[in-house]
Design an enzyme around this catalytic site. Structure first.
Site, PDB file in Angstrom:
ATOM      1  N   GLN A 288       0.840  -1.201   0.000  1.00 41.07           N
ATOM      2  CA  GLN A 288       0.000   0.000   0.000  1.00 41.07           C
ATOM      3  C   GLN A 288       0.874   1.249   0.000  1.00 41.07           C
ATOM      4  O   GLN A 288       1.871   1.298   0.715  1.00 41.07           O
ATOM      5  CB  GLN A 288      -0.890   0.000   1.239  1.00 41.07           C
ATOM      6  CG  GLN A 288      -1.898  -1.141   1.274  1.00 41.07           C
ATOM      7  CD  GLN A 288      -3.141  -0.859   0.454  1.00 41.07           C
ATOM      8  OE1 GLN A 288      -3.287   0.200  -0.150  1.00 41.07           O
ATOM      9  NE2 GLN A 288      -4.040  -1.821   0.417  1.00 41.07           N
ATOM     10  N   ASP A 386     -10.745  -8.112  -0.304  1.00 41.54           N
ATOM     11  CA  ASP A 386     -10.121  -6.829  -0.696  1.00 41.54           C
ATOM     12  C   ASP A 386      -9.763  -6.928  -2.180  1.00 41.54           C
ATOM     13  O   ASP A 386      -8.604  -6.978  -2.547  1.00 41.54           O
ATOM     14  CB  ASP A 386      -8.873  -6.586   0.169  1.00 41.54           C
ATOM     15  CG  ASP A 386      -8.201  -5.243  -0.133  1.00 41.54           C
ATOM     16  OD1 ASP A 386      -8.783  -4.432  -0.877  1.00 41.54           O
ATOM     17  OD2 ASP A 386      -7.090  -5.012   0.381  1.00 41.54           O
ATOM     18  N   CYS A 413     -11.625  -0.669  -3.235  1.00 40.35           N
ATOM     19  CA  CYS A 413     -11.038   0.562  -3.786  1.00 40.35           C
ATOM     20  C   CYS A 413     -11.951   1.148  -4.859  1.00 40.35           C
ATOM     21  O   CYS A 413     -11.584   2.094  -5.539  1.00 40.35           O
ATOM     22  CB  CYS A 413      -9.642   0.290  -4.331  1.00 40.35           C
ATOM     23  SG  CYS A 413      -9.598  -1.019  -5.548  1.00 40.35           S
TER      24      CYS A 413
END
Ligand code: SAH
Length: 457
Positions: A288, A386, A413
Site C-alpha cells: 500500500q 479486498d 477501492c
C-alpha cells in the site's frame, strides 16, 4: 449533429454545476442533458464551450467563472495542470472529503439500492501531503541532460519534476540525486520510439516507520555502464539507503518492471511496519502506498471483524498478507488467498518475520480456491475480501452466501463495484451494517471503503 440535442458542438453557454463526477469533473445539465466539464465545482456559475456531444451526454471546457465555490482553492502544485495526477487539487481538502462521501452515498443508493445503511464521513488525513512511499518516474533526455518526472497528460513527453507534493520528500530527494549521478556518468536515457538507450525508470521506495530506502534502476540493457561508481555515489549521497537494485526490462512495453532483478548493493528488501507488524518489501512487492492511512484502514477492518481469538478467518485477495497478518494477532486461524505467486512468497516470509504461525497462504484465484476449501470442509467465521477495482467474482459471492460466515468485511477501492456486490450479498442473506470510507489518496479522485456485513439470523 442531431437537432434533438439541446446543445451543439462549439456552443458557448452559461451553466450552473450541480454535481461532481467520480473522476473530478463538474456536471451541468441543459434540459436534462448532462455536460461534463473538468475543473468545475458544484454551485459554480460559469461560461463553458461545448467541445464534444454524444447521444446521452457531452463534454465542455470551462471558459469563465462567474461565481466561485467557497471550496475552490488554487492548486498548490506548480505542475498540476500538465501532470493530471491529482485531479482534485483545486478543491479544498474538506471539500474533497465531502465529495468522496457523497460519491459513496450516491452509489450505495443508485447501484446498491441500499437506502438505510450507515455511511460514515470519510476518514481523511490531518496533513494530506507527502504521503506516498513509492515513486517511479520515467527518464528521458533533453539538451544532453537527463529529465525524470512524469508523462505530460495524454502524451509520452516526459516533463522534468523537482518535487511531487504527494510524495514523501525523501523520494523526491532520491530521484533528484540518482538522476544527477546517472547524468554525471553519461548514462543514456531510454528512447521508447527507437528502443535504444539504457535508463528507463528510477524507482524510490521508503519505509515510513523505518526510514529505510530502496533505489531501483530500471534499464533496457543488462549492462549498466559505470555500475560500481554509480552505486558508490548513491550509497555515499543518500542517507538511509539499504538496497540498490537493477531491474532489466528489455521489452517494448509501458509496464515498468521487467523479469530480471539484480541486487547491486545491500539487501534485496527494505523493512517497514504497520502497527505491530513488520514487512519485508522487495522491488516487485505490492505494498500500500499511503502507510499512515493503511493503518487506519486495517484497524477499521480489524474492528469490523470483531475477533475474540476463537475465529477462523479467510482473507481473500490477500496480496503480501498485510490484512491476514493484522487479523492473525486476534484470530485462531487465518487463511489467505492471492493470485500472484510472488506475493504469496512475500506473505509467507512476512509471517515468519513476525513469528506468526496461525496463518496459511494459498496461490490461486479466490473464486476457485475458496469454493475448493468449502468442499473440503474449511469454512470461516469471518471472511474478508479486498478485491481489485472490478470487485468480487460472482462465483466467490455465491460461495460466501453458501458458506455463511457470520461476518463479512469488504475492503474496496471502487465504491461502484462495492455497491453492486453488497446488493448481491444482501439478496443472499446478509445485512450491510456500516460503510467507512477512508481517504487513502488525497487530491486524487480515488476513495477506499470498508463495509461491515452480518448474516441475517
Ligand atoms: N489485501 C492486500 C491486497 C489488495 S489488492 C493489501 O491490502 O495489501 C488486490 C489483490 O488481489 C492484488 O494483490 C491482486 O493480485 C489480487 N487478485 C486479483 N484478482 C484475484 C483473484 N481472482 N483471486 C485472488 N487474488 C486476486
Amino acid at each position: 449533429m442531431s437537432a434533438t440535442l439541446p446543445v451543439q458542438k462549439n456552443d458557448y453557454i452559461d451553466v450552473v454545476f450541480e454535481d461532481l463526477t467520480h473522476d473530478g469533473a463538474g456536471v451541468a445539465k441543459v434540459d436534462g442533458y448532462p455536460l461534463f466539464v473538468p475543473n468545475g465545482l458544484p454551485g459554480e456559475k460559469a461560461k463553458i464551450k461545448v467541445v464534444k456531444v454524444n447521444k446521452n451526454y457531452g463534454y465542455g471546457r470551462l471558459m469563465e467563472l462567474y461565481e466561485q465555490s467557497p471550496e475552490r482553492v488554487d492548486a498548490p502544485c506548480p505542475i498540476y495542470k500538465q501532470c493530471g495526477g491529482c485531479q482534485l487539487q483545486y478543491l479544498s481538502y474538506r471539500g474533497q472529503l465531502k465529495a468522496k462521501e457523497k460519491q459513496v452515498r450516491d452509489v450505495m443508493t443508485r447501484i446498491g439500492k441500499l437506502d438505510n445503511i450507515k455511511i460514515h464521513p470519510v476518514l481523511g488525513m490531518e496533513d494530506p501531503w507527502h504521503y506516498r512511499n513509492k515513486s517511479q518516474v520515467p527518464v528521458g533526455e533533453r539538451e544532453g541532460g537527463l529529465v525524470a518526472g512524469f508523462y505530460q497528460k495524454r502524451s509520452h513527453d516526459i516533463i522534468d519534476m523537482e518535487t511531487c507534493l504527494i510524495q514523501q520528500s525523501k523520494n523526491d530527494e532520491v530521484i533528484q540525486k540518482v538522476k544527477k549521478i546517472c547524468e554525471k556518468y553519461g548514462i543514456a536515457a531510454y528512447d521508447e520510439i527507437r528502443h535504444k538507450g539504457v535508463l528507463r525508470h528510477i524507482m524510490a521506495r521508503c519505509g515510513y516507520a523505518t526510514g529505510e530506502v530502496m533505489v531501483v534502476l530500471v534499464t533496457r540493457t543488462d549492462d549498466l555502464p559505470f555500475r560500481k561508481k554509480i552505486v558508490a555515489d548513491i550509497v555515499a549521497q543518500i542517507e538511509g539507503v539499504k538496497s540498490v537494485i537493477q531491474n532489466v526490462n528489455d521489452r517494448k512495453t509501458n509496464v515498468i518492471l521487467g523479469e530480471k532483478t539484480r541486487v547491486l548493493w545491500g539487501r534485496d528488501v527494505i523493512y517497514d511496519s504497520i502497527g505491530d507488524i513488520k514487512f519485508a518489501i522487495s522491488s516487485k512487492s505490492f505494498y500500500q502506498v499511503n502507510p499512515e492511512q493503511t493503518k487506519v484502514l486495517y484497524e477499521k477492518a480489524l474492528e469490523y471483524a470483531e475477533l475474540t481469538g476463537t475465529e477462523t478467518v479467510i482473507d481473500a485477495y490477500c496480496g503480501i498478507g498485510t490484512i491476514s497478518l493484522f487479523l492473525a494477532q486476534k484470530a485462531k486461524k487465518v487463511y489467505g488467498v492471492e493470485i500472484v505467486p510472488d506475493a504469496i512468497e512475500d506473505a509467507r516470509r512476512n509471517a515468519d518475520l513476525n513469528g506468526i504461525t496461525n496463518v496459511e497462504f494459498a496461490v490461486g484465484k479466490a473464486e476457485e480456491v475458496i469454493p475448493a476449501w468449502y468442499e473440503e470442509g474449511i469454512t470461516a467465521d469471518v471472511l474478508v475480501v479486498d478485491p481489485p477495482r472490478k470487485g468480487c467474482d460472482e462465483t466467490l459471492l455465491e460461495t460466501i452466501i453458501a458458506m455463511k460466515p457470520r461476518k463479512v468485511v469488504y475492503v474496496s477501492c471502487n465504491p461502484a463495484t462495492l455497491a453492486r456486490d453488497l446488493r448481491i450479498l444482501e439478496d443472499g442473506g446478509y445485512r450491510t451494517l456500516e460503510v467507512q470510507p477512508v481517504d487513502m489518496f488525497p487530491h486524487t479522485t480515488h476513495v477506499e471503503c470498508v463495509a461491515k456485513l452480518e448474516l441475517n439470523l
